[in-house]
Design an enzyme around this catalytic site. Structure first.
Site, PDB file in Angstrom:
ATOM      1  N   GLU A  18      79.232  88.810   1.634  1.00 15.92           N
ATOM      2  CA  GLU A  18      80.349  89.346   2.413  1.00 15.92           C
ATOM      3  C   GLU A  18      81.614  88.520   2.167  1.00 15.92           C
ATOM      4  OE1 GLU A  18      77.350  88.628   3.519  1.00 15.92           O
ATOM      5  OE2 GLU A  18      76.624  90.111   4.962  1.00 15.92           O
ATOM      6  N   LYS A  73      68.972  90.229   2.643  1.00 13.18           N
ATOM      7  CA  LYS A  73      69.988  89.932   1.615  1.00 13.18           C
ATOM      8  C   LYS A  73      69.462  90.309   0.233  1.00 13.18           C
ATOM      9  CE  LYS A  73      71.974  85.675   3.604  1.00 13.18           C
ATOM     10  NZ  LYS A  73      72.171  84.258   3.362  1.00 13.18           N
ATOM     11  N   GLU A  99      69.638  82.342  15.858  1.00 15.42           N
ATOM     12  CA  GLU A  99      69.319  81.928  14.482  1.00 15.42           C
ATOM     13  C   GLU A  99      68.555  80.601  14.527  1.00 15.42           C
ATOM     14  OE1 GLU A  99      72.220  81.051  10.985  1.00 15.42           O
ATOM     15  OE2 GLU A  99      71.976  83.200  10.942  1.00 15.42           O
TER      16      GLU A  99
HETATM   17  O1  F6P Z   1      73.329  84.353   8.248  1.00  9.89           O
HETATM   18  C1  F6P Z   1      72.848  83.395   7.380  1.00  9.89           C
HETATM   19  C2  F6P Z   1      73.851  82.325   7.100  1.00  9.89           C
HETATM   20  O2  F6P Z   1      73.321  81.481   6.140  1.00  9.89           O
HETATM   21  C3  F6P Z   1      74.259  81.533   8.338  1.00  9.89           C
HETATM   22  O3  F6P Z   1      73.360  80.555   8.683  1.00  9.89           O
HETATM   23  C4  F6P Z   1      75.582  81.036   7.918  1.00  9.89           C
HETATM   24  O4  F6P Z   1      76.320  80.584   9.014  1.00  9.89           O
HETATM   25  C5  F6P Z   1      76.164  82.260   7.265  1.00  9.89           C
HETATM   26  O5  F6P Z   1      75.062  82.862   6.597  1.00  9.89           O
HETATM   27  C6  F6P Z   1      77.297  82.036   6.313  1.00  9.89           C
HETATM   28  O6  F6P Z   1      76.939  81.215   5.253  1.00  9.89           O
HETATM   29  P1  F6P Z   1      78.032  80.534   4.333  1.00  9.89           P
HETATM   30  O7  F6P Z   1      78.865  79.640   5.171  1.00  9.89           O
HETATM   31  O8  F6P Z   1      77.259  79.792   3.282  1.00  9.89           O
HETATM   32  O9  F6P Z   1      78.869  81.629   3.726  1.00  9.89           O
END
Ligand code: F6P
Length: 552
Positions: free
Chosen positions: A221, A514, A363
């Site tokens: 994302e 994912k 989480e």
């Molecule tokens: O939802 C999974 C996760 O790994 C969270 O623990 C984390 O806060 C989020 O995705 C965003 O991850 P990143 O900061 O690596 O983009």
């Protein structure tokens, strides 16, 4: 209200003596009513409270006796909570499945403190990054940081998701009162293009700076939004690649990916793998917060966190706020079978606090195996949810008051308003006290009848009461108070995880979706007719989506 009975197997599975003792004790407590407990002890409301680090924590309106507390505290001892707390603060790799230390407490350690990770003191690095963030924020706030065309930056957009978004959004909203109003802040998280389109639609690229926040710098994302931001920015700035250095900064642990994206490493704010995403709002992930409220206020936020850390680390459990909150959460979750906890902040600035807590709590403690990888024979993390008061009162409180489920509630209130306006604040706080009173004591059949209610209507108007709540009262919502509040919940989550013997710091449960999405994306984008080998439901949905998308 009869509390749901849990299967015996679930209760007896933990071999700790206090667990079995609590299971039998529950049978007695479930027959008691808060009306009776208060009637029998005129001082209960003054006894069952803790005043510490600026919080007045009233836990008297819980379905507990002194014996419950004694047993819960015994359970904490039998669960080695003290040793686990010490292990975290010592930098031991308590996130066992990722073999990582869990040291968000180091992010708010004062300059000069020493916290070791693999034999190295990490506190100087933490402060070096904080200094760099402060420096950057001063340039933005003063207008000294110029965009590619020479205009000052007026809009700051954080791109991130999960811990790289929820903390920044929550903190920005919570501390908006202290923010620099000349700057506009926005947050883009969802891969839904609407989030990006709406956040940027009225903005001038020449005055807009993006903070790309991602611990890994690989999250689908965030990287998709970051690429769209790059294209949007370049399109508005004549396509000159040199503009990226003036309009993009990054917050990450992954310098290689940041550089590969084209962001100048000098504009990267670092943090470390010993900071979990959902525990990162006071790391460089808080850059947008720091820009909004300024370095002094950000330092006050960190000081608040640190005060609660020290309270958690050093205070005896019976007067330790996060420990008490965590123990009460376990009491309802595992002995009453309560499935959710409502968090009800009576402060509009805390409107995103429940959403923030959802990641922090769920989480962390939504786990199905123990630290040793064995299935947990008891329930772990409850569902956290909530809305700011008084709005929730006109929505879901009906169910909390008269529904069939037990929903423990945390009420959060402040004595002094940030926006004094006539009688508003007294009315707001009166509602907090009224709700906790109504939940605890309800209204009996006799009381309802005495009001002249016709017999047929009486049952509908009875409030059983005996519905538990905590009340957290502080003087005013300040950066310092917010830090304490977040740390309170962080350490309550830790306490619960320790009692359940789970890893509160990994998140393997987010992986499968994912991976599957990565497989499905090319199947949706394929120009031909892809061979699908999912289950029949998923195959049919993909085909229908492709057809609908193509139709006029
Ligand atoms: O939802 C999974 C996760 O790994 C969270 O623990 C984390 O806060 C989020 O995705 C965003 O991850 P990143 O900061 O690596 O983009």
């Amino acid at each position: 209200m009869a509390a749901p009975v849990q299967p015996l197997a679930k209760r007896s599975a933990l071999r700790r003596p206090a667990w079995s003792a609590l299971a039998s004790h529950y049978k007695n407590v479930s027959k008691l009513h808060l009306r009776q407990l208060f009637a029998e002890d005129a001082k209960r409301g003054e006894r069952m409270r803790v005043e510490a680090v600026g919080f007045y924590f009233d836990y008297s309106k819980n379905c507990i006796t002194d014996e419950t507390l004694r047993l819960l505290l015994q359970l904490a001892e039998e669960s080695d909570l003290r040793a686990r707390i010490d292990a975290m603060f010592r930098g031991e790799k308590i996130n066992v499945t990722e073999k990582r230390a869990v040291l968000h407490v180091a992010l708010r350690a004062p300059r000069g403190a020493s916290i070791l990770v693999d034999g190295k003191n990490v506190v100087p690095e933490v402060h070096a990054v904080l200094d760099k963030m402060a420096d950057f924020s001063e340039k933005l706030r003063s207008g000294a940081w110029k965009g590619h065309t020479g205009k000052s930056i007026r809009n700051v957009l954080n791109i991130g998701i999960g811990g790289s978004d929820l903390g920044p959004v929550m903190a920005y909203e919570a501390l908006r009162h202290y923010s620099q109003r000349a700057l506009t802040f926005g947050f883009i998280s969802n891969v839904d293009g609407t989030d990006f389109a709406e956040a940027t639609r009225d903005l001038d690229p020449a005055e807009t700076l993006f903070i790309v926040s991602s611990k890994t710098f690989t999250t689908l994302e965030t990287m998709t939004n970051a690429r769209s931001a790059r294209a949007w920015s370049l399109a508005g700035l004549g396509g000159d690649e040199r503009s990226v250095a003036k309009h993009f900064v990054a917050v990450s642990t992954n310098a290689a990916e940041v550089t590969a994206f084209g962001i100048d490493p000098a504009n990267m704010f670092e943090f470390w793998d010993w900071v979990g995403g959902r525990y990162s709002m006071d790391s460089a992930i808080g850059l947008s917060t720091l820009v909004a409220i300024g370095p002094q206020n950000f330092q006050a936020l960190l000081d608040g966190f640190h005060q609660m850390d020290e309270h958690f680390r050093t205070t005896p459990f019976e007067v330790n706020l996060p420990v008490l909150m965590g123990l009460l959460a376990v009491w309802y979750n595992n002995f009453f079978g309560a499935q959710t906890v409502a968090v009800l902040p009576y402060d509009q600035y805390l409107k995103r606090f429940p959403a923030y807590l959802q990641q922090l709590t769920m989480e962390s403690n939504g786990k199905h195996v123990t630290l040793e990888g064995k299935p947990v024979p008891y329930d772990t993390g409850p569902v956290y949810w909530g809305e700011p008061g008084t709005n929730g009162q006109h929505s879901f409180y009906q169910l909390i008051h008269q529904g069939t489920r037990l929903i423990p509630c945390d009420f959060i209130a402040f004595a002094k308003p940030l926006n004094p306006l006539g009688r508003h604040h007294d009315m707001l706080v009166a509602n907090v006290f009224a709700q906790t009173e109504a939940l605890a004591f309800g209204k009996t059949r006799e009381q309802v009848k005495a009001e002249g209610t016709p017999d047929w209507l009486v049952p509908h108007r009875v409030f059983e009461g005996n519905r538990p709540s905590n009340t957290i009262l502080a003087e005013r919502l300040t950066p310092d108070t917010l830090g304490k509040l977040v740390a309170l919940y962080e350490h309550s989550v830790f306490t619960q995880g320790a009692l359940w013997n789970i890893d509160s710091f990994d998140q393997w449960g987010v992986e499968l979706g994912k991976v599957l999405a990565q497989r499905i994306i090319p199947e949706l984008e394929n120009n031909g007719e892809p061979v699908l080998s999912h289950d029949s439901s998923t195959n049919a949905l993909i085909r229908r989506y492709r057809r609908l998308r193509q139709s006029q």
